[in-house]
Write a protein that holds these residues in place. Structure first.
Motif, short mmCIF file in Angstrom:
data_model
loop_
_atom_site.label_atom_id
_atom_site.label_comp_id
_atom_site.label_asym_id
_atom_site.label_seq_id
_atom_site.Cartn_x
_atom_site.Cartn_y
_atom_site.Cartn_z
N ILE A 90 -18.31 -21.69 11.57
CA ILE A 90 -17.72 -21.73 12.91
C ILE A 90 -18.30 -20.63 13.78
O ILE A 90 -18.62 -20.84 14.95
CB ILE A 90 -16.18 -21.58 12.84
CG1 ILE A 90 -15.55 -22.79 12.13
CG2 ILE A 90 -15.58 -21.41 14.23
CD1 ILE A 90 -15.68 -24.10 12.87
N ALA A 91 -18.50 -19.44 13.21
CA ALA A 91 -19.06 -18.33 13.98
C ALA A 91 -20.45 -18.68 14.50
O ALA A 91 -20.78 -18.40 15.66
CB ALA A 91 -19.11 -17.07 13.11
N GLN A 92 -21.27 -19.30 13.65
CA GLN A 92 -22.60 -19.71 14.08
C GLN A 92 -22.53 -20.81 15.15
O GLN A 92 -23.32 -20.82 16.10
CB GLN A 92 -23.43 -20.21 12.89
CG GLN A 92 -23.88 -19.09 11.95
CD GLN A 92 -24.75 -19.60 10.82
OE1 GLN A 92 -24.95 -20.80 10.65
NE2 GLN A 92 -25.28 -18.68 10.03
N ALA A 93 -21.57 -21.72 14.99
CA ALA A 93 -21.42 -22.80 15.98
C ALA A 93 -21.03 -22.24 17.34
O ALA A 93 -21.55 -22.68 18.38
CB ALA A 93 -20.36 -23.80 15.49
N GLN A 94 -20.13 -21.27 17.34
CA GLN A 94 -19.71 -20.65 18.60
C GLN A 94 -20.86 -19.89 19.24
O GLN A 94 -21.07 -19.96 20.46
CB GLN A 94 -18.52 -19.73 18.36
CG GLN A 94 -17.25 -20.48 17.98
CD GLN A 94 -16.14 -19.57 17.48
OE1 GLN A 94 -16.40 -18.47 16.99
NE2 GLN A 94 -14.90 -20.03 17.58
N ALA A 95 -21.64 -19.19 18.41
CA ALA A 95 -22.81 -18.45 18.92
C ALA A 95 -23.85 -19.43 19.47
O ALA A 95 -24.49 -19.16 20.50
CB ALA A 95 -23.41 -17.59 17.82
N ASP A 97 -23.21 -22.43 20.72
CA ASP A 97 -22.66 -22.93 21.99
C ASP A 97 -22.98 -21.96 23.13
O ASP A 97 -23.39 -22.37 24.22
CB ASP A 97 -21.14 -23.11 21.89
CG ASP A 97 -20.75 -24.40 21.20
OD1 ASP A 97 -21.63 -25.25 20.96
OD2 ASP A 97 -19.55 -24.57 20.88
N ASP A 98 -22.78 -20.67 22.87
CA ASP A 98 -23.05 -19.65 23.89
C ASP A 98 -24.54 -19.64 24.26
O ASP A 98 -24.89 -19.52 25.44
CB ASP A 98 -22.63 -18.26 23.39
CG ASP A 98 -21.11 -18.12 23.26
OD1 ASP A 98 -20.39 -18.93 23.86
OD2 ASP A 98 -20.67 -17.20 22.54
N LYS A 101 -25.46 -22.74 26.30
CA LYS A 101 -24.93 -22.57 27.66
C LYS A 101 -25.83 -21.64 28.47
O LYS A 101 -26.14 -21.90 29.63
CB LYS A 101 -23.50 -22.03 27.60
CG LYS A 101 -22.80 -21.97 28.95
CD LYS A 101 -21.36 -21.53 28.80
CE LYS A 101 -20.67 -21.47 30.16
NZ LYS A 101 -19.26 -21.01 30.03
N TYR A 185 -14.32 -28.74 14.38
CA TYR A 185 -14.77 -28.02 15.57
C TYR A 185 -15.48 -28.96 16.55
O TYR A 185 -15.17 -28.99 17.74
CB TYR A 185 -15.71 -26.88 15.13
CG TYR A 185 -16.26 -26.04 16.25
CD1 TYR A 185 -15.51 -24.99 16.81
CD2 TYR A 185 -17.53 -26.26 16.76
CE1 TYR A 185 -16.02 -24.20 17.83
CE2 TYR A 185 -18.06 -25.47 17.77
CZ TYR A 185 -17.30 -24.45 18.30
OH TYR A 185 -17.81 -23.67 19.32
N TYR A 186 -16.43 -29.74 16.03
CA TYR A 186 -17.18 -30.63 16.91
C TYR A 186 -16.42 -31.90 17.26
O TYR A 186 -16.63 -32.50 18.30
CB TYR A 186 -18.55 -30.96 16.29
CG TYR A 186 -19.51 -29.80 16.36
CD1 TYR A 186 -19.93 -29.29 17.58
CD2 TYR A 186 -19.98 -29.18 15.20
CE1 TYR A 186 -20.80 -28.21 17.66
CE2 TYR A 186 -20.86 -28.10 15.27
CZ TYR A 186 -21.25 -27.62 16.50
OH TYR A 186 -22.11 -26.54 16.59
N GLN A 189 -14.57 -31.27 20.29
CA GLN A 189 -15.43 -31.31 21.48
C GLN A 189 -15.82 -32.74 21.86
O GLN A 189 -16.46 -32.97 22.89
CB GLN A 189 -16.72 -30.51 21.23
CG GLN A 189 -16.51 -29.01 21.08
CD GLN A 189 -17.83 -28.25 20.96
OE1 GLN A 189 -18.91 -28.83 21.07
NE2 GLN A 189 -17.73 -26.95 20.72
#
Length: 215
Positions: A90-95, A97-98, A101, A185-186, A189
């Protein structure tokens, strides 16, 4: 087309990635391949990663994301990207995403290739490889003519440590603990599509293409 392929070890996502890269003419982004490329080129990022790898430690997410960014800003990624084996947490997925963006890149789909654990254990623990020429075999799907001997060069067939049943089960446990939460997580989204990973490679590929709107 920018997409992520999820799936347990042995689910066949690497094979699907290869088929999709031929279809869309876009690169596969694999952190393992990127690490090896940076190491072989002796880049600053590669040297940083090597300090962790030499100690048997995981490369920190911050450095992994730096390496991903360095790769996806290259010209061959302008028309699309296939992420294979990344993100893993999840941490990698959030990173990620950032990062996307920041680069004004939209992630189109996340394909989850679903295969039951017992099927994966059968697939992977049945694998052997020729110690001489590297030809792969399987005790159900590609059986050698003379037991334990390569059809091509007669060298001994061996089983890689990664393919031993106990190792496969450990890898699956880690996958379920760390990577499977990415499905939720996805899904939240609205980007996740689950694909049945049982069947022939071509039939699974048809399911993947249908999920991507490609007939």
């Amino acid at each position: 087309m920018r997409l992520i392929l999820l799936g347990a070890p042995g689910a066949g996502k690497g094979t699907q990635a290869e088929m999709l890269t031929e279809l869309f003419h876009i690169p596969i982004i694999s952190t393992g391949n990127m690490f090896r490329a940076h190491l072989s080129q002796g880049t600053e990022l590669g040297i940083k990663a090597k300090t962790y790898m030499d100690e048997g430690k995981l490369v920190p997410d911050e450095l992994t994301i730096e390496i991903v960014k360095d790769r996806i800003v290259k010209d061959d990624c302008k028309n699309g990207i296939i992420f294979d084996g990344f993100p893993r947490t999840i941490a990698q997925a959030q990173a990620l995403d950032d990062l996307l963006k920041e680069l004004d890149i939209t992630l189109d789909k996340v394909i989850d290739v679903e295969v039951p654990d017992e099927e994966i254990v059968t697939r992977m623990s049945g694998r052997t490889v020729c110690s001489g020429c590297g030809t792969p075999y399987h005790n159900q799907f590609k059986i050698e003519k003379v037991k334990g001997s390569c059809d091509n060069c007669n060298s001994e067939l061996v089983q890689r440590d990664d393919d031993k049943e106990e190792t496969v089960k450990k890898r699956l446990k880690i996958y379920h603990e760390q990577t499977q939460p990415l499905i939720d997580y996805y899904n939240a989204q609205g980007k996740l599509v689950e694909i049945d990973g049982i069947g022939s490679v071509s039939s699974i590929n048809l399911r993947v293409k249908k999920a991507l709107g490609v007939e």
